[in-house]
Scaffold this active site. Structure first.
Site, short mmCIF file in Angstrom:
data_model
loop_
_atom_site.label_atom_id
_atom_site.label_comp_id
_atom_site.label_asym_id
_atom_site.label_seq_id
_atom_site.Cartn_x
_atom_site.Cartn_y
_atom_site.Cartn_z
N LYS A 54 -4.04 -1.89 5.73
CA LYS A 54 -4.23 -1.18 4.47
C LYS A 54 -4.36 -2.17 3.31
O LYS A 54 -5.25 -2.03 2.46
CB LYS A 54 -3.06 -0.23 4.22
CG LYS A 54 -3.08 0.99 5.12
CD LYS A 54 -1.86 1.87 4.88
CE LYS A 54 -1.89 3.10 5.77
NZ LYS A 54 -0.74 4.00 5.48
N SER A 69 1.55 -0.30 2.82
CA SER A 69 2.78 0.22 3.42
C SER A 69 2.43 1.33 4.39
O SER A 69 1.47 2.07 4.17
CB SER A 69 3.70 0.75 2.31
OG SER A 69 4.94 1.16 2.84
N ASP A 70 3.20 1.42 5.45
CA ASP A 70 3.01 2.52 6.41
C ASP A 70 4.37 2.88 6.99
O ASP A 70 5.26 2.02 7.08
CB ASP A 70 2.05 2.13 7.52
CG ASP A 70 1.61 3.34 8.31
OD1 ASP A 70 0.79 4.13 7.78
OD2 ASP A 70 2.10 3.54 9.43
N GLN A 71 4.51 4.14 7.34
CA GLN A 71 5.81 4.61 7.81
C GLN A 71 5.65 5.55 8.99
O GLN A 71 4.70 6.34 9.04
CB GLN A 71 6.51 5.35 6.68
CG GLN A 71 7.89 5.86 7.02
CD GLN A 71 8.52 6.57 5.84
OE1 GLN A 71 8.07 7.64 5.46
NE2 GLN A 71 9.54 5.97 5.26
N GLY A 106 6.66 -0.27 7.36
CA GLY A 106 6.04 -1.58 7.29
C GLY A 106 5.59 -1.86 5.87
O GLY A 106 5.19 -0.95 5.14
#
Length: 193
Positions: A54, A69-71, A106
């Protein structure tokens, strides 16, 4: 402070609100990357890979620090996605009732000048109360958490669902670990205070 444009590689209003807490100017861009997990990819590997993808997909021409960011939410060892509708949200919350779930978030900061990316992650545990179907339906009908991993909004009425929360940064649960982000930005010469 180095003269960087701060970029949030996200269209999430929740992440935008979190970054606004730092009172620094930033722009938001929509990341362009495939979010499909690899076969047998561990949750920690997935969120860090997607955070990097991203961030690097939203690079701009001027010197910038791009935040990705990723979740994911994990219950009983399985990644749980966004419910997208009422029935799925109810079923997710029924499955989570009385259990502990873990969120893996992340975080990546891409420096367009050095072409280097720092990546990390934070975890957060949510322990649910024992909830019955009627309580869950009332909650889902009030908050409509259809686009939230885990089917709740912790910043709203979702707090009523929890027995306890365990983690170093409550912002991680909403999707952007600000404590870690501040450290990463400072390493790049971008001072918040």
């Amino acid at each position: 402070m180095k003269n960087y444009q701060l970029v949030l590689a996200s269209t999430s209003p929740f992440r935008q609100q979190l970054l606004e807490k730092l009172s620094v100017p930033f722009i938001c861009l929509s990341p362009d990357c495939d979010e499909t997990p690899y076969e047998s990819e561990a949750p920690l590997d997935l969120v860090q890979r997607l955070a990097v993808n991203k961030a690097t997909s939203c690079s701009i021409k001027k010197p910038s620090l791009v935040i990705g960011s990723d979740q994911v939410c994990v219950i009983d060892g399985k990644i749980v996605g966004k419910p997208l509708n009422r029935e799925n949200a109810i079923n997710q919350l029924l499955a989570q009732s009385g259990k502990a779930i873990t969120f893996y978030t992340g975080l990546a900061v891409y420096n367009s000048v050095t072409n280097l990316t720092e990546v990390g992650y934070d975890t957060f545990e949510v322990h649910f109360r024992n909830l019955n179907r009627e309580q869950i339906e009332r909650y889902v009908d009030r908050e409509e958490p259809f686009y939230c991993a885990g089917s709740f909004k912790s910043e709203g009425m979702g707090i009523c669902l929890f027995e306890k929360l365990v983690g170093k940064d409550p912002n991680t649960l909403v999707g952007l670990p600000l404590i870690d982000l501040i450290d990463m930005l400072q390493k790049q010469g971008f001072e918040i205070l």
